[in-house]
Motif scaffolding. Structure first.
Motif, mmCIF file in Angstrom:
data_model
loop_
_atom_site.group_PDB
_atom_site.id
_atom_site.type_symbol
_atom_site.label_atom_id
_atom_site.label_comp_id
_atom_site.label_asym_id
_atom_site.label_seq_id
_atom_site.Cartn_x
_atom_site.Cartn_y
_atom_site.Cartn_z
ATOM 1 N N ILE A 1 6.178 -9.937 2.710
ATOM 2 C CA ILE A 1 5.757 -9.335 1.447
ATOM 3 C C ILE A 1 4.365 -8.731 1.587
ATOM 4 N N ALA A 2 3.461 -9.473 2.244
ATOM 5 C CA ALA A 2 2.103 -8.963 2.448
ATOM 6 C C ALA A 2 2.116 -7.687 3.286
ATOM 7 N N GLN A 3 2.966 -7.666 4.300
ATOM 8 C CA GLN A 3 3.071 -6.483 5.151
ATOM 9 C C GLN A 3 3.648 -5.297 4.368
ATOM 10 N N SER A 4 4.619 -5.566 3.523
ATOM 11 C CA SER A 4 5.202 -4.500 2.703
ATOM 12 C C SER A 4 4.180 -3.941 1.716
ATOM 13 N N ARG A 5 3.383 -4.826 1.130
ATOM 14 C CA ARG A 5 2.342 -4.363 0.209
ATOM 15 C C ARG A 5 1.297 -3.518 0.939
ATOM 16 N N GLN A 6 0.951 -3.947 2.157
ATOM 17 C CA GLN A 6 -0.004 -3.190 2.952
ATOM 18 C C GLN A 6 0.517 -1.780 3.236
ATOM 19 N N ARG A 7 1.793 -1.694 3.592
ATOM 20 C CA ARG A 7 2.379 -0.382 3.876
ATOM 21 C C ARG A 7 2.470 0.462 2.604
ATOM 22 N N CYS A 8 2.718 -0.177 1.468
ATOM 23 C CA CYS A 8 2.768 0.549 0.205
ATOM 24 C C CYS A 8 1.407 1.162 -0.123
ATOM 25 N N HIS A 9 0.333 0.406 0.121
ATOM 26 C CA HIS A 9 -1.019 0.937 -0.084
ATOM 27 C C HIS A 9 -1.272 2.137 0.831
ATOM 28 N N ARG A 10 -0.819 2.036 2.072
ATOM 29 C CA ARG A 10 -1.021 3.130 3.025
ATOM 30 C C ARG A 10 -0.233 4.375 2.599
ATOM 31 N N LEU A 11 0.977 4.170 2.116
ATOM 32 C CA LEU A 11 1.785 5.299 1.657
ATOM 33 C C LEU A 11 1.144 5.981 0.445
ATOM 34 N N ASP A 12 0.662 5.180 -0.499
ATOM 35 C CA ASP A 12 0.031 5.750 -1.691
ATOM 36 C C ASP A 12 -1.270 6.479 -1.338
ATOM 37 N N THR A 13 -1.955 5.994 -0.312
ATOM 38 C CA THR A 13 -3.242 6.587 0.072
ATOM 39 C C THR A 13 -3.066 7.850 0.908
ATOM 40 N N GLU A 14 -1.972 7.928 1.671
ATOM 41 C CA GLU A 14 -1.812 9.007 2.654
ATOM 42 C C GLU A 14 -1.850 10.387 2.015
ATOM 43 N N MET A 15 -1.175 10.570 0.887
ATOM 44 C CA MET A 15 -1.166 11.879 0.227
ATOM 45 C C MET A 15 -2.584 12.288 -0.172
ATOM 46 N N HIS A 16 -3.324 11.356 -0.810
ATOM 47 C CA HIS A 16 -4.702 11.660 -1.217
ATOM 48 C C HIS A 16 -5.598 11.873 -0.001
ATOM 49 N N ARG A 17 -5.333 11.140 1.065
ATOM 50 C CA ARG A 17 -6.130 11.287 2.278
ATOM 51 C C ARG A 17 -6.038 12.714 2.829
ATOM 52 N N ARG A 18 -4.832 13.260 2.886
ATOM 53 C CA ARG A 18 -4.658 14.603 3.463
ATOM 54 C C ARG A 18 -5.282 15.672 2.578
ATOM 55 N N TRP A 19 -5.114 15.534 1.271
ATOM 56 C CA TRP A 19 -5.721 16.514 0.375
ATOM 57 C C TRP A 19 -7.241 16.405 0.395
ATOM 58 N N ALA A 20 -7.763 15.191 0.374
ATOM 59 C CA ALA A 20 -9.218 15.016 0.402
ATOM 60 C C ALA A 20 -9.809 15.498 1.722
ATOM 61 N N THR B 1 -14.238 4.520 2.164
ATOM 62 C CA THR B 1 -13.316 4.567 1.020
ATOM 63 C C THR B 1 -11.864 4.629 1.486
ATOM 64 N N LEU B 2 -11.612 5.283 2.614
ATOM 65 C CA LEU B 2 -10.244 5.348 3.141
ATOM 66 C C LEU B 2 -9.754 3.965 3.548
ATOM 67 N N ASP B 3 -10.586 3.211 4.250
ATOM 68 C CA ASP B 3 -10.200 1.855 4.652
ATOM 69 C C ASP B 3 -9.980 0.962 3.425
ATOM 70 N N MET B 4 -10.834 1.096 2.431
ATOM 71 C CA MET B 4 -10.689 0.278 1.222
ATOM 72 C C MET B 4 -9.411 0.635 0.469
ATOM 73 N N ALA B 5 -9.065 1.922 0.434
ATOM 74 C CA ALA B 5 -7.836 2.332 -0.247
ATOM 75 C C ALA B 5 -6.605 1.839 0.509
ATOM 76 N N LYS B 6 -6.643 1.890 1.836
ATOM 77 C CA LYS B 6 -5.517 1.404 2.629
ATOM 78 C C LYS B 6 -5.316 -0.099 2.456
ATOM 79 N N ASP B 7 -6.392 -0.841 2.240
ATOM 80 C CA ASP B 7 -6.298 -2.290 2.053
ATOM 81 C C ASP B 7 -5.981 -2.674 0.612
ATOM 82 N N GLY B 8 -5.993 -1.699 -0.290
ATOM 83 C CA GLY B 8 -5.703 -1.992 -1.681
ATOM 84 C C GLY B 8 -6.900 -2.476 -2.467
ATOM 85 N N ARG B 9 -8.104 -2.384 -1.886
ATOM 86 C CA ARG B 9 -9.301 -2.843 -2.604
ATOM 87 C C ARG B 9 -9.753 -1.841 -3.655
ATOM 88 N N ILE B 10 -9.415 -0.574 -3.487
ATOM 89 C CA ILE B 10 -9.669 0.430 -4.505
ATOM 90 C C ILE B 10 -8.393 1.255 -4.686
#
Length: 397
Positions: A295-314, A360-369
């Motif tokens: 579950i923790a691994q799935s949540r981590q990947r979900c954070h990465r997926l949500d961040t990836e789109m914003h990462r490329r645009w930013a 900020t990218l690392d924090m977003a990938k970890d779900g801290r922001i």
């Protein structure tokens, strides 16, 4: 409708940008990529095949710095020639002269987003395919030069290389969830198989040991295929977020959320059943701990997926953010020397922008922001640039 002055500024910036981008990209491609590929034993033909897939990545890296250079070059020269002082002396605002740069950099930022998406998907998989198809050449080159070669879970060292024969090879094959295999032999050969993207190992007169518990000898020839790990059938729940197309990211994020919910429901059922049957010890068993880890691994990947789109645009809009700060700085400096103006502007910009963006990218990938947090650096630069432009327009030096 652009005025004549705005068209001239846009033309000058485009000329500087195109020439500089061509030079920098060629340097990156032929001095960086090609040289490193040849040193790794890829060969001339491998480098030729590699170049098309490397161009999007080289361009996406070169565009922000080149855009800032063009802005510093044009606005620094105009400021040194007192063109802006002349405009202000007759009551003409400086803002219209900044519009061409803002419009051009916005367009370049959007184009850079497309380049980043192309580099992360088509470019990455293309480079990987070229490298893997050349793994035989790379392996023999490294074995002749260093007497050892390693790729993923496979490593080999030899006493000598004679043509295609590897003399007295010592081979180690690491396996997930199983003991490693150690092989020693009189001779061996390596060959790449394109049908299944594997490295075929032909061993003669050898001995194999499995984790020190079992061993067997083969006086004749033994053939073993080693998968190179292309994994072409990865789906939206297993593919790496960084190498997925932007169009697939929202669907992948939705499926990952459903997967998390399914895993949480399974864990809740298991825990509830353990409590109802008075088997509370089952809650802490390895299988339950493994479910929590999944579950923790799935949540981590979900954070990465949500961040990836914003990462490329930013990342793409780095062009606009850095150029907006470069415009007032270049005007304030009034330096005719382009390199001096660019160096003074570029160094602090890079030292401030990229560390904050990486944080900020690392924090977003970890779900801290929130995933939108990767835009913090861009917004900071935009706000600072607006303040600097306003001060420049209403309080000229």
């Amino acid at each position: 409708m652009l005025t004549k002055l705005q068209r001239l500024i846009a033309r000058d910036m485009l000329v500087v940008f195109v020439v500089s981008l061509f030079v920098i990209t060629m340097l990156v491609m032929f001095i960086g990529v090609a040289r490193e590929a040849i040193n790794q034993g890829l060969g001339i033909m491998g480098v030729v095949r590699l170049i098309p897939f490397s161009i999007p990545n080289a361009l996406s890296l070169a565009v922000p710095g080149t855009a800032l250079f063009s802005v510093c070059s044009v606005y620094g020269r105009m400021s040194a020639d007192n063109e802006f002082v002349t405009m202000q002396s007759v009551g003409i605002s400086l803002f219209p002269s900044m519009v061409p740069a803002i419009v051009l950099m916005t367009g370049l930022s959007i184009a850079t987003v497309g380049l980043i998406n192309l580099a992360f998907t088509w470019g990455f998989h293309g480079v990987r395919s070229v490298v893997l198809s050349s793994v035989e050449t790379i392996a023999y080159t490294q074995l002749e030069r260093e007497r050892s070669f390693q790729h993923a879970n496979f490593s080999i060292s030899v006493r000598d290389v004679r043509g295609r024969d590897l003399i007295e090879p010592r081979i180690k094959i690491r396996r997930t969830g199983a003991a490693p295999i150690h092989i020693t032999a009189r001779t061996a050969q390596l060959a790449y198989r394109s049908d299944d993207d594997s490295l075929q190992l032909t061993i003669s007169d050898g001995r194999a040991e499995v984790g020190g518990t079992a061993s067997f000898a083969f006086p004749d020839t033994f053939v073993h295929s080693i998968p190179l790990g292309l994994e072409p059938n990865l789906d939206l729940l297993t593919a790496h977020p960084s190498h997925m197309a932007m169009g697939d990211l929202p669907t992948a994020s939705s499926r990952q959320t459903d997967d998390i919910r399914r895993r949480e429901n399974a864990l809740a059922v298991h825990t509830g059943f353990s409590i109802l049957t008075s088997r509370t010890d089952d809650i802490g068993k390895p299988c339950a701990v493994a479910r929590l880890a999944d579950i923790a691994q799935s949540r981590q990947r979900c954070h990465r997926l949500d961040t990836e789109m914003h990462r490329r645009w930013a990342s793409g809009f780095t062009c606009l953010a850095m150029s907006l700060v470069g415009i007032p700085l270049a005007i304030r400096m009034k330096a005719a020397d382009t390199m001096t103006s660019f160096g003074v502007v570029f160094l602090p910009t890079v030292l401030i922008y990229y560390p904050i963006f990486a944080l900020t990218l690392d924090m977003a990938k970890d779900g801290r922001i929130a995933p939108q947090g990767v835009w913090i650096t861009n917004l900071l630069f935009v706000v600072v640039s607006i303040m600097m432009m306003r001060n420049l327009i209403y309080k000229p030096a």
